[in-house]
Design a protein around this motif. Sequence first.
Motif, short mmCIF file in Angstrom:
data_model
loop_
_atom_site.label_atom_id
_atom_site.label_comp_id
_atom_site.label_asym_id
_atom_site.label_seq_id
_atom_site.Cartn_x
_atom_site.Cartn_y
_atom_site.Cartn_z
N GLU A 1 14.75 64.70 45.92
CA GLU A 1 14.94 63.58 46.86
C GLU A 1 15.06 62.19 45.64
O GLU A 1 16.02 61.46 45.87
CB GLU A 1 14.14 63.19 47.77
N ASN A 2 14.37 62.36 44.56
CA ASN A 2 14.28 61.32 43.72
C ASN A 2 15.32 61.54 42.41
O ASN A 2 14.99 60.88 41.58
CB ASN A 2 12.71 60.98 43.13
N GLY A 3 16.13 62.57 42.38
CA GLY A 3 17.12 62.62 41.61
C GLY A 3 16.73 63.75 40.32
O GLY A 3 17.49 63.89 39.53
N GLU A 4 15.55 64.30 40.50
CA GLU A 4 15.10 65.06 39.39
C GLU A 4 16.02 66.53 39.65
O GLU A 4 16.29 66.80 40.87
CB GLU A 4 13.73 65.61 39.60
N LYS A 5 16.25 67.15 38.49
CA LYS A 5 17.31 68.16 38.59
C LYS A 5 16.73 69.37 38.01
O LYS A 5 16.08 69.46 36.88
CB LYS A 5 18.54 68.03 37.90
N PHE A 6 16.95 70.54 38.53
CA PHE A 6 16.15 72.05 38.08
C PHE A 6 17.16 73.12 38.24
O PHE A 6 18.04 72.92 38.80
CB PHE A 6 14.92 72.39 39.13
N LEU A 7 16.92 74.00 37.17
CA LEU A 7 17.58 75.11 37.34
C LEU A 7 16.64 76.49 37.54
O LEU A 7 15.75 76.44 36.49
CB LEU A 7 18.36 75.48 35.98
N LEU A 8 16.55 76.96 38.51
CA LEU A 8 15.60 78.14 38.95
C LEU A 8 16.34 79.37 38.44
O LEU A 8 17.36 79.75 39.13
CB LEU A 8 15.12 78.05 40.43
N ARG A 9 15.51 80.17 37.63
CA ARG A 9 16.32 81.27 37.31
C ARG A 9 15.36 82.60 37.57
O ARG A 9 14.06 82.44 37.50
CB ARG A 9 16.37 81.38 35.63
N ILE A 10 15.77 83.41 38.20
CA ILE A 10 14.96 84.67 38.71
C ILE A 10 15.53 85.86 38.11
O ILE A 10 16.84 86.35 38.40
CB ILE A 10 15.06 84.68 40.26
N SER A 11 14.79 86.48 37.15
CA SER A 11 15.23 87.71 36.50
C SER A 11 14.53 89.10 37.03
O SER A 11 13.70 88.92 37.64
CB SER A 11 14.54 87.66 35.01
N PRO A 12 15.57 90.09 36.99
CA PRO A 12 14.81 91.47 37.55
C PRO A 12 13.66 91.75 36.87
O PRO A 12 13.48 91.52 35.52
CB PRO A 12 15.96 92.26 36.96
N ILE A 13 12.80 92.38 37.32
CA ILE A 13 11.46 92.72 36.70
C ILE A 13 11.53 93.49 35.55
O ILE A 13 10.72 93.51 34.73
CB ILE A 13 10.57 93.26 37.86
N GLU A 14 12.50 94.60 35.33
CA GLU A 14 12.78 95.32 34.29
C GLU A 14 13.01 94.41 32.94
O GLU A 14 12.84 94.92 31.89
CB GLU A 14 13.88 96.24 34.32
N TYR A 15 13.29 93.10 33.08
CA TYR A 15 13.64 92.30 31.79
C TYR A 15 12.16 91.32 31.45
O TYR A 15 12.31 90.55 30.88
CB TYR A 15 14.57 91.32 32.18
N LEU A 16 11.06 91.83 32.29
CA LEU A 16 9.93 91.03 31.86
C LEU A 16 9.55 91.05 30.48
O LEU A 16 9.26 89.77 29.99
CB LEU A 16 8.85 91.66 32.60
N ASP A 17 9.46 92.01 29.79
CA ASP A 17 9.03 91.92 28.33
C ASP A 17 10.12 91.09 27.54
O ASP A 17 9.55 90.37 26.69
CB ASP A 17 8.92 93.50 27.64
N ARG A 18 11.17 91.27 27.83
CA ARG A 18 12.28 90.52 27.13
C ARG A 18 12.08 89.08 27.34
O ARG A 18 12.22 88.22 26.46
CB ARG A 18 13.65 90.88 27.48
N LYS A 19 11.77 88.77 28.64
CA LYS A 19 11.72 87.34 28.94
C LYS A 19 10.28 86.71 28.34
O LYS A 19 10.36 85.51 27.90
CB LYS A 19 11.74 87.10 30.46
N GLU A 20 9.38 87.54 28.36
CA GLU A 20 8.11 87.13 27.86
C GLU A 20 8.20 86.54 26.35
O GLU A 20 7.88 85.68 25.56
CB GLU A 20 6.99 87.91 27.76
N LYS A 21 9.07 87.48 25.66
CA LYS A 21 9.51 87.29 24.17
C LYS A 21 10.13 85.95 24.02
O LYS A 21 9.95 85.05 23.03
CB LYS A 21 10.02 88.42 23.53
N GLU A 22 11.10 85.89 24.72
CA GLU A 22 12.11 84.96 24.74
C GLU A 22 11.48 83.50 25.04
O GLU A 22 11.97 82.46 24.24
CB GLU A 22 13.41 84.99 25.68
N PHE A 23 10.56 83.55 25.90
CA PHE A 23 9.95 82.24 26.30
C PHE A 23 8.49 82.13 25.65
O PHE A 23 7.77 80.95 26.11
CB PHE A 23 9.86 81.97 27.72
N ASN A 24 8.22 83.09 24.80
CA ASN A 24 6.85 82.91 24.30
C ASN A 24 5.70 82.83 25.37
O ASN A 24 4.89 82.13 24.99
CB ASN A 24 6.60 81.94 23.20
N LEU A 25 5.82 83.88 26.31
CA LEU A 25 4.70 83.53 27.40
C LEU A 25 3.48 84.61 27.14
O LEU A 25 2.71 84.70 28.05
CB LEU A 25 5.44 83.94 28.84
N HIS A 26 3.42 85.16 26.31
CA HIS A 26 2.08 85.99 26.16
C HIS A 26 0.80 85.45 25.46
O HIS A 26 0.87 84.27 25.07
CB HIS A 26 2.36 87.35 25.50
#
Length: 65
Positions: free
Chosen positions: A40-65
Amino acid sequence: MKISEVKNMILNKVLLNEYKEVHKVNKGWSKDEKFYIESENGEKFLLRISPIEYLDRKEKEFNLH
């Protein structure tokens, strides 16, 4: 809990927060589901939902470990 249930919980939470716009984005090469969200206040977001089989790849991509 199934991924579809988690996705529905996330989207329902977004909708409960009275965002003025939420729609699915059908662009890109990835297998991620993408949603454009605007608050409502103009903030914009992109929500991405990845298949679970890509978890390891996404963790490396976003440095989440």
